[in-house]
Design a protein around this motif. Sequence first.
Motif, PDB file in Angstrom:
ATOM      1  N   PHE A   1       0.833  -1.228   0.000  1.00 43.70           N
ATOM      2  CA  PHE A   1       0.000   0.000   0.000  1.00 43.70           C
ATOM      3  C   PHE A   1       0.862   1.272   0.000  1.00 43.70           C
ATOM      4  N   PHE A   2       1.861   1.231  -0.747  1.00 46.59           N
ATOM      5  CA  PHE A   2       2.797   2.374  -0.693  1.00 46.59           C
ATOM      6  C   PHE A   2       2.242   3.607  -1.399  1.00 46.59           C
TER       7      PHE A   2
ATOM      8  N   ASN B   1       2.079   7.244   0.329  1.00 47.76           N
ATOM      9  CA  ASN B   1       2.526   8.508  -0.290  1.00 47.76           C
ATOM     10  C   ASN B   1       1.392   9.522  -0.285  1.00 47.76           C
TER      11      ASN B   1
ATOM     12  N   ARG C   1      18.306  -1.789  -4.360  1.00 45.33           N
ATOM     13  CA  ARG C   1      16.987  -1.206  -4.671  1.00 45.33           C
ATOM     14  C   ARG C   1      16.743  -1.505  -6.143  1.00 45.33           C
TER      15      ARG C   1
HETATM   16  N1  GTP Z   1       7.958   8.403  -1.925  1.00 42.87           N
HETATM   17  C1  GTP Z   1       8.325   7.627  -2.951  1.00 42.87           C
HETATM   18  N2  GTP Z   1       7.416   6.927  -3.625  1.00 42.87           N
HETATM   19  C2  GTP Z   1       7.776   6.104  -4.626  1.00 42.87           C
HETATM   20  C3  GTP Z   1       9.103   5.970  -4.982  1.00 42.87           C
HETATM   21  N3  GTP Z   1       9.161   5.076  -6.006  1.00 42.87           N
HETATM   22  C4  GTP Z   1       7.898   4.660  -6.270  1.00 42.87           C
HETATM   23  N4  GTP Z   1       7.039   5.282  -5.435  1.00 42.87           N
HETATM   24  C5  GTP Z   1       5.651   5.151  -5.379  1.00 42.87           C
HETATM   25  O1  GTP Z   1       5.306   3.894  -4.967  1.00 42.87           O
HETATM   26  C6  GTP Z   1       3.954   3.642  -5.388  1.00 42.87           C
HETATM   27  C7  GTP Z   1       3.788   2.256  -5.801  1.00 42.87           C
HETATM   28  O2  GTP Z   1       2.463   2.062  -6.027  1.00 42.87           O
HETATM   29  P1  GTP Z   1       1.846   0.757  -6.536  1.00 42.87           P
HETATM   30  O3  GTP Z   1       2.769   0.164  -7.599  1.00 42.87           O
HETATM   31  O4  GTP Z   1       0.488   0.991  -6.962  1.00 42.87           O
HETATM   32  O5  GTP Z   1       1.883  -0.206  -5.370  1.00 42.87           O
HETATM   33  P2  GTP Z   1       1.168  -0.118  -3.980  1.00 42.87           P
HETATM   34  O6  GTP Z   1       0.474   1.126  -3.837  1.00 42.87           O
HETATM   35  O7  GTP Z   1       2.295  -0.309  -2.996  1.00 42.87           O
HETATM   36  O8  GTP Z   1       0.287  -1.293  -4.022  1.00 42.87           O
HETATM   37  P3  GTP Z   1       0.671  -2.700  -3.648  1.00 42.87           P
HETATM   38  O9  GTP Z   1       2.039  -2.966  -4.071  1.00 42.87           O
HETATM   39  O10 GTP Z   1      -0.308  -3.593  -4.363  1.00 42.87           O
HETATM   40  O11 GTP Z   1       0.537  -2.809  -2.183  1.00 42.87           O
HETATM   41  C8  GTP Z   1       3.675   4.639  -6.505  1.00 42.87           C
HETATM   42  O12 GTP Z   1       2.713   5.559  -6.094  1.00 42.87           O
HETATM   43  C9  GTP Z   1       5.007   5.321  -6.711  1.00 42.87           C
HETATM   44  O13 GTP Z   1       4.857   6.657  -7.038  1.00 42.87           O
HETATM   45  C10 GTP Z   1      10.069   6.746  -4.270  1.00 42.87           C
HETATM   46  O14 GTP Z   1      11.257   6.701  -4.525  1.00 42.87           O
HETATM   47  N5  GTP Z   1       9.592   7.522  -3.267  1.00 42.87           N
END
Ligand code: GTP
Length: 540
Positions: free
Chosen positions: A396-397, A401, A433
């Motif tokens: 749920f990243f 965010n 990473r």
């Molecule tokens: N703050 C931050 N966000 C990042 C970075 N790299 C990727 N993201 C964010 O990580 C999020 C990943 O989202 P999703 O691929 O939908 O995955 P999720 O929301 O974690 O969903 P699930 O993996 O199914 O739990 C995206 O919104 C990206 O913008 C980073 O370096 N920093």
Amino acid sequence: MRFTTKSPFLSSRTSMLSLALHIVVPLLLIGLVIAFQINQLEEGRALHIERSRMNAQDIGSTLASSIGGSFQNIDLTLLAASDHVRDWYVLKNKKPGEVLASLQELQSRVPSLALLRSTDANGNLVFAVEGDQVEKINVADRNYFQQLKKNPNAGMVISEPVIGRITKKWVLICARRFNLSNGEFGGIVYASVLLDGVADRLAGGKIRLNGDDVILLRDDQQNVVVRFVNGKQDLSIMGQKISSPNLDEFDRSRSELGFYVARSVIDQVQRSYYYQRIAGRPLNLVVGISIKKALIEWQEESRKAWSMAGALISVIIFSAYLVYRSKLRQLHAIEELQNTQIALEKSNLELARLSTTDSLTGLANRRKFDEVSAHEWLRAQRKQEPLTVAMVDVDFFKIYNDLYGHQAGDQCLKLVAKTLSAGLRDGSDFVARYGGEEFIILLPGQHAEGAYDVLDRLRRDIAEMKLAHSGSKFLSVITFSVGFAVMVPQPGKTLIELIEQADQNLYMAKRKGKNQVYGIGEGGQVLSSYVDPLDQTYGV
Ligand SMILES: Nc1nc2c(ncn2[C@@H]2O[C@H](COP(=O)(O)OP(=O)(O)OP(=O)(O)O)[C@@H](O)[C@H]2O)c(=O)[nH]1
């Protein structure tokens, strides 16, 4: 770390050595110039002293033969005079007037002679060229009269220097005896040799003498007969006894001639001396050439030589300074170059490090992972050992965010990276990473069960960090899902397949509810953790 430039320590030691050489070599050269100069001047000095000795010898031998000749002349004159007196006194074939005229004529032939006279056997004056007070004079008490009276074979006798009673001048009395027809003593013929002016005549004509040069004529009793110095006759020590260690040595050894260098006992002037006896006469001659005067020319040469040496030394010092300065500059330039090279290599290394490092988390980046994973794959292949690849993805990243902002998201990723690094074994395990919120792990040598244990521990570690995530269904904390695959590399299998398997298993972990580890072992067995979403352990 390897640098292509020389070590600064080694280079500074070499530089110091080289700089020291730039000081030592000119000093050696200057030393050589000075040593050569001193040697040359010493040789020059010895040569000038030798010349003064030869000069003294030339003058001395010329004078000695001239003085010898003069006394020979006087001796012959006295002999002739005694014959005239005998003609009158013994043979009676001459009148007194004739004898006197003959004596006058003889005296006039020898300029240094004065008072040519004759006595009878009792010392009473019989004939006198000057003729005054003839009847009153008796010389029987004089040393020369007694010597001649005693010794029938005595030739010409020379007295010690005396001041003449009539002339009131320093004279030597030269005397000869004449015999009666029976061979007995008949009387003497004698004359005064005027010493005043003798030296001038001797030295002034042919002989060139400098001020401090000296001529000394002594009799056998060491009495000064003539001393000529500073261009004139020195009457102050006439008749005085003069001796010195060198003269005594000559007198004792009866040497005919000799040399020495000494400081005069009379005037303290240092001279080259030449000593010679006057043949057949009780006289000896010393000629001294002033060393100071003899060295004037040498001193002038020395001054010129030293100023040339000084110029040469200045050129050496100046050239050495220029070379030293340029060497110093060169060394500074080399040092700067070395420093620049070192800095460049450091920055290259830093660049290399940065190019393989993820700037946010400090973990290795994907490029580094590609390099390391390829290496580990080959090793596992070679050793036929299992290799585990695990993909980690924060749950749920996107919501995190959205809820907490991008900055907080970054901090969260850093925390995850730190937790993963801390939970893995240094040296063998590897984490990078992989992109976004995804991490990838290599566990070399781990079979599926072992890998599962490690990965599930990591999963629990992050949950126990209790980083608040109100959007997570797992009791509001940050969690991640892990998919892994294990393979002992076999022909036909590739690393890409292994990574894809791990990725698929991650997908499975997500699909099965997240916050779990999902993997397939070497034998195809599924290894999965299940976490009850209502488990209060993971609450905030
Ligand atoms: N703050 C931050 N966000 C990042 C970075 N790299 C990727 N993201 C964010 O990580 C999020 C990943 O989202 P999703 O691929 O939908 O995955 P999720 O929301 O974690 O969903 P699930 O993996 O199914 O739990 C995206 O919104 C990206 O913008 C980073 O370096 N920093």
